[in-house]
Design a protein around this motif. Structure first.
Motif, short mmCIF file in Angstrom:
data_model
loop_
_atom_site.label_atom_id
_atom_site.label_comp_id
_atom_site.label_asym_id
_atom_site.label_seq_id
_atom_site.Cartn_x
_atom_site.Cartn_y
_atom_site.Cartn_z
N LEU A 1 9.13 26.38 6.38
CA LEU A 1 8.45 26.54 5.17
C LEU A 1 8.09 25.17 4.52
CD1 LEU A 1 10.91 29.33 3.06
CD2 LEU A 1 8.15 29.77 4.01
N GLY A 2 7.33 24.55 5.55
CA GLY A 2 7.11 23.26 5.07
C GLY A 2 5.70 23.52 4.32
N GLU A 3 5.06 22.19 2.95
CA GLU A 3 4.20 22.24 2.53
C GLU A 3 3.92 21.10 1.74
OE1 GLU A 3 5.65 26.36 -0.73
OE2 GLU A 3 6.43 24.29 -1.73
N ASP A 4 2.87 20.56 1.27
CA ASP A 4 2.44 19.48 1.13
C ASP A 4 2.19 19.00 0.00
OD1 ASP A 4 1.33 17.05 1.81
OD2 ASP A 4 -0.86 17.76 2.33
N ALA A 5 1.72 17.75 -0.55
CA ALA A 5 2.68 17.22 -1.31
C ALA A 5 2.11 18.04 -2.95
CB ALA A 5 2.39 15.48 -1.67
N ASP A 6 0.61 18.47 -2.81
CA ASP A 6 -0.21 19.17 -3.76
C ASP A 6 1.03 20.61 -4.06
OD1 ASP A 6 -0.64 20.57 -1.45
OD2 ASP A 6 -2.14 20.91 -1.69
N TRP B 1 0.74 -1.14 -0.07
CA TRP B 1 -0.32 -0.15 0.04
C TRP B 1 0.91 1.74 0.00
CZ3 TRP B 1 0.48 2.73 4.35
CH2 TRP B 1 1.41 2.76 5.31
N THR B 2 -0.04 1.68 -0.18
CA THR B 2 1.11 3.84 -0.02
C THR B 2 -0.19 4.85 -0.40
OG1 THR B 2 2.65 4.83 -1.14
CG2 THR B 2 1.12 4.30 -2.77
N PHE B 3 0.50 5.91 0.01
CA PHE B 3 -0.85 7.17 0.30
C PHE B 3 -0.57 8.07 -1.15
CE2 PHE B 3 0.89 6.79 4.89
CZ PHE B 3 0.02 7.30 5.17
N VAL B 4 -1.62 8.51 -1.68
CA VAL B 4 -2.03 9.31 -2.81
C VAL B 4 -2.32 10.66 -2.35
CG1 VAL B 4 -3.20 9.45 -4.62
CG2 VAL B 4 -1.93 7.63 -4.10
N CYS B 5 -1.80 11.74 -2.47
CA CYS B 5 -2.61 13.07 -2.15
C CYS B 5 -2.69 13.80 -3.27
CB CYS B 5 -1.04 13.92 -1.58
SG CYS B 5 -1.56 15.46 -1.16
N CYS B 6 -4.07 14.82 -3.71
CA CYS B 6 -4.76 15.54 -4.34
C CYS B 6 -5.22 15.95 -3.68
CB CYS B 6 -5.07 13.75 -5.62
SG CYS B 6 -6.25 13.11 -4.76
#
Length: 779
Positions: free
Chosen positions: A405-410, A157-162
């Motif tokens: 300055l963190g950002e999410d994958a999107d 399994w894995t994570f999917v970011c959108c």
């Protein structure tokens, strides 16, 4: 979630910890203002100026002079000390000392461990806006990440970011997309309906055709950047009329287009600055009475004591103050907490902010992100502990090494997309160019960085621009104080003076009910009916009237209300009439026809109830009021007519009847009246054509034949009427000219027409005998 649960307690503790920090800062700023008397003289209206503290005018001139003498180095304008991160870069020749950007949000624990290196794979050439294209992207992700479902050996399994739309499509694919696991089949289907059809056609002998879900190998993650953007949009849409329209006007958004630009949050950076101005101004204005009270009593103001003061001090009904307190201390603070949690990779603060701001999506019309918020919350609760820890560890990524300055994958992907576009030549890029740039992006960025260092060009990556919002905060605070907005009791109003809906101050309760309704109806599948909860929380009185109108109801709700109203009719004859009318003329029609019938039914029922009472009270005779037809068996029907008097019915209202015969007779009379009106209109047309067409005179002849009475009626103007009365042909020889555009030919002759008679003997052989039209149709 139970308020006594450890999860809720932790969410509340994290939220109020940050709120107290901001309140302490606001108290500190207000104390400086009270000591230096700087803010007291900022006014924009013509009135006698007095001190807000002592209500006196003595000493105002000296205070104004002291204010002018303040310089940029005074304590009121001193910047709060902040920590700066200093790094040392050493090359072969010299050592370069570089002072980098200050670390923001220092009060929030940062969980960034190191700088993250983002690797791009080959792009998928499709628009992820349908189930087919999103499924194609997901299969490619599964193949490249070595998911066992697609023949890999690395991951189960894995994570999917959108973001929003792909998130909803992925959620639907997780629930619908299946693979047939019958022997020698393995076909894939995007919906259960397609699989059911396949099972009936390809596996009719199998009692229960077996399947497995195709996309059960990933956890969905909503992009934190897009979630924050939609929180801002929901906040602006909710509070535009109460506060933010005035704020945007103060900030220079004056035209309608500029206001719509600000309300829609087209520029996230500007929207964020506006939110900070609103939040800081609101907090400072809220703590002023508490600070003054502490200064008078010689106490040290604290954030925790501020809430006790507000609960005891403001015991009277002050809707303006209560709503501003809820908006600032919960919603705007929650949005700020969410951004700080993303920047510092603090998953607990992000979860707390999501919980505290969940009502923003439920209160108004935000169905997409309402579903996303509920799904994300349930998934986080049901997620295994090990998976949850891994998810929390990588809530955001720092690609620059800056812990603030963190950002999410999107947003990381959007930044990478911006980098890719900078390397693509002008024109429409081909697939091969996209593939080449994606595969060589890391090398190209290293070359770019080395060139900037070689030429001593300062790189702005990993730094933020300082923004001074003090003047904007001062302007908005002036707008709040201008009409003593927070001192108004009674009716809830906006900053501009518009009266707001009375239940807006209870926004939390209304939004919670709507969220629970969504959970029970959409998640649990309960068949509950609550039409009022399907509409957003109204902000203004006009919105409440609009949401409660018939036009805002769906077709099923309208049908239900019609059936309920029909049951309320006590007289069986009247009830029969309306039911038959509904079944014959309304049922099965479009929504507009149902709305019209419902309005007519309401008017008829209200008209009958009101008029019957009025008529009985106004009638001086002792005789009972009856219908004008004089029928003695109509006493039980609500009376709308008096003796010898026929009262005109309201538009759309139907006349009650006793029997079908009487109903038919009434319809006949109505049709006769309609026929008379139409004939009068024809006469009016003929008269207008004769009198008004002075340059091209027109003569008319209308002939009407009543089939029932077998009577001819005619009327018209000019010589055509004279010829018709004398039985002469209407046109003779050269007088007859038929327009080519005419499609209807008629001729009148008193004598019987011979079989070989034609209208134009040598040109058009159209005879006037019986069944001549059939010959014409054959030609």
């Amino acid at each position: 979630m139970d308020q006594s649960s450890p999860r809720y307690v932790q969410y509340e503790r994290d939220h109020y910890e940050q709120l107290f920090y901001f309140i302490d800062n606001a108290i500190e700023d207000v104390i400086k203002e009270q000591e230096t008397e700087v803010f007291l003289w900022k006014v924009e209206w013509i009135k006698k100026i007095t001190c807000d503290g002592c209500k006196q005018r003595d000493g105002l001139k000296q205070a104004k002079e002291r204010r002018k003498s303040y310089s940029a180095n005074d304590s009121i304008k001193q910047v709060k000390p902040s920590l700066h991160r200093i790094t040392f870069k050493t090359d072969e020749n010299q050592t370069i000392v570089e002072e980098e950007d200050e670390e923001r949000y220092q009060q929030v624990q940062s969980n960034h461990s190191e700088k993250h290196n983002i690797v791009l794979t080959d792009p998928v050439y499709c628009n992820p806006n349908s189930m087919e294209t999103v499924a194609r992207v997901l299969r490619k992700i599964g193949t490249e990440n070595g998911i066992v479902r697609y023949g890999g050996t690395k991951r189960e399994w894995t994570f999917v970011c959108c973001d929003g739309l792909p998130f909803m499509i992925c959620k639907k694919l997780k629930e619908e997309a299946v693979i047939c696991i019958e022997p020698d089949c393995k076909k894939k289907f995007l919906t259960r309906k397609e699989f059911t059809l396949h099972a009936d056609q390809e596996h009719p002998d199998a009692k229960n055709c077996q399947f497995m879900y195709e996309f059960d190998w990933f956890y969905l993650r909503i992009g934190a950047g897009h979630y924050e953007m939609n929180l801002l949009k929901a906040f602006f849409e909710l509070n535009w009329i109460p506060f933010l329209e005035v704020l945007c006007e103060k900030m220079g958004f004056l035209s309608d287009a500029a206001k719509m630009y600000a309300k829609a949050c087209k520029d996230t950076h500007k929207s964020w600055h506006l939110l900070m101005v609103f939040h800081t101004s609101g907090l400072r204005e809220l703590v002023i009475p508490y600070v003054r009270n502490c200064m008078v009593n010689g106490k040290t103001p604290e954030a925790k004591e501020f809430f006790h003061f507000t609960q005891t001090m403001y015991s009277e009904e002050n809707s303006n103050l209560k709503y501003l307190m809820d908006t600032v201390c919960r919603f705007s603070q929650g949005i700020i907490n969410y951004r700080m949690g993303v920047r510092r990779n603090n998953a607990q603060l992000m979860k707390s902010a999501k919980y505290m701001t969940k009502e923003l999506f439920s209160a108004r019309s935000h169905p997409k992100y309402q579903a996303i918020e509920v799904f994300d919350t349930l998934q986080d609760i049901l997620m295994p502990i090990e998976v949850s820890k891994l998810n929390d560890k990588y809530s955001s990524f720092s690609t620059t090494g800056n812990k603030s300055l963190g950002e999410d994958a999107d947003f990381v992907l959007e930044e990478k997309n911006r980098q890719l576009k900078s390397w693509i030549p002008k024109g429409i890029p081909r697939d091969l160019i996209w593939q080449s740039v994606c595969r060589n992006n890391e090398v190209l960025e290293k070359v770019k960085g080395n060139c900037l260092n070689l030429f001593r060009v300062q790189n702005s990556q990993g730094k933020t621009k300082p923004v001074n919002l003090e003047e904007a905060i001062m302007e908005f605070r002036t707008a709040i104080r201008k009409d003593r907005y927070l001192q108004k009791y009674g009716v809830h109003t906006s900053l501009s003076g518009l009266i707001l809906d009375g239940d807006l101050v209870n926004l939390m309760e209304g939004a919670t009910k709507r969220r629970m309704f969504y959970l029970r109806s959409e998640i649990l599948g309960e068949g509950i009916e609550a039409p009022a909860l399907r509409h957003p929380v109204p902000v203004t009185i006009e919105e409440r009237l609009k949401f409660n109108s018939v036009n805002s109801m769906n077709l099923n709700e309208i049908k239900k209300e019609i059936s309920e109203l029909l049951e309320l009719i006590q007289d069986p004859l009247v009830q029969d009439y309306h039911e038959k009318l509904y079944n014959t003329e309304v049922k099965g029609k479009v929504k507009a026809r149902h709305v019209q019938f419902l309005q007519e039914l309401k008017e008829a029922m209200s008209g009958n109830d009101g008029n019957s009472t009025t008529e009985r009270e106004s009638c001086s005779t002792e005789e009972p009021i009856t219908m004008i037809t004089g029928m003695s068996n109509r006493e039980n029907i609500p009376m709308v007519y008096g003796p010898g008097f026929r009262k005109k019915l309201k538009p759309g209202k139907t006349k009650p009847f006793v029997s079908k015969k009487q109903n038919t007779q009434d319809k006949i009379m109505a049709l006769r009246a309609s026929k008379s009106r139409n004939i009068k209109n024809l006469k009016k047309i003929a008269k207008n054509l004769q009198q008004k067409q002075i340059y091209e005179p027109v003569e008319c002849l209308f002939i009407v034949y009543s089939k029932g009475k077998k009577i001819y009626k005619y009327f018209g103007t000019g010589h055509m009427v004279n010829r018709f009365e004398k039985g002469q042909p209407l046109a003779i020889g050269t007088d007859l000219k038929i327009s080519r555009s005419s499609k209807d030919y008629s001729f009148y002759k008193k004598n019987k027409i011979k079989s070989d008679s034609f209208l134009t003997q040598n040109k058009y052989r159209f005879n006037f005998t019986e069944e001549a039209g059939k010959d014409l149709a054959r030609r």
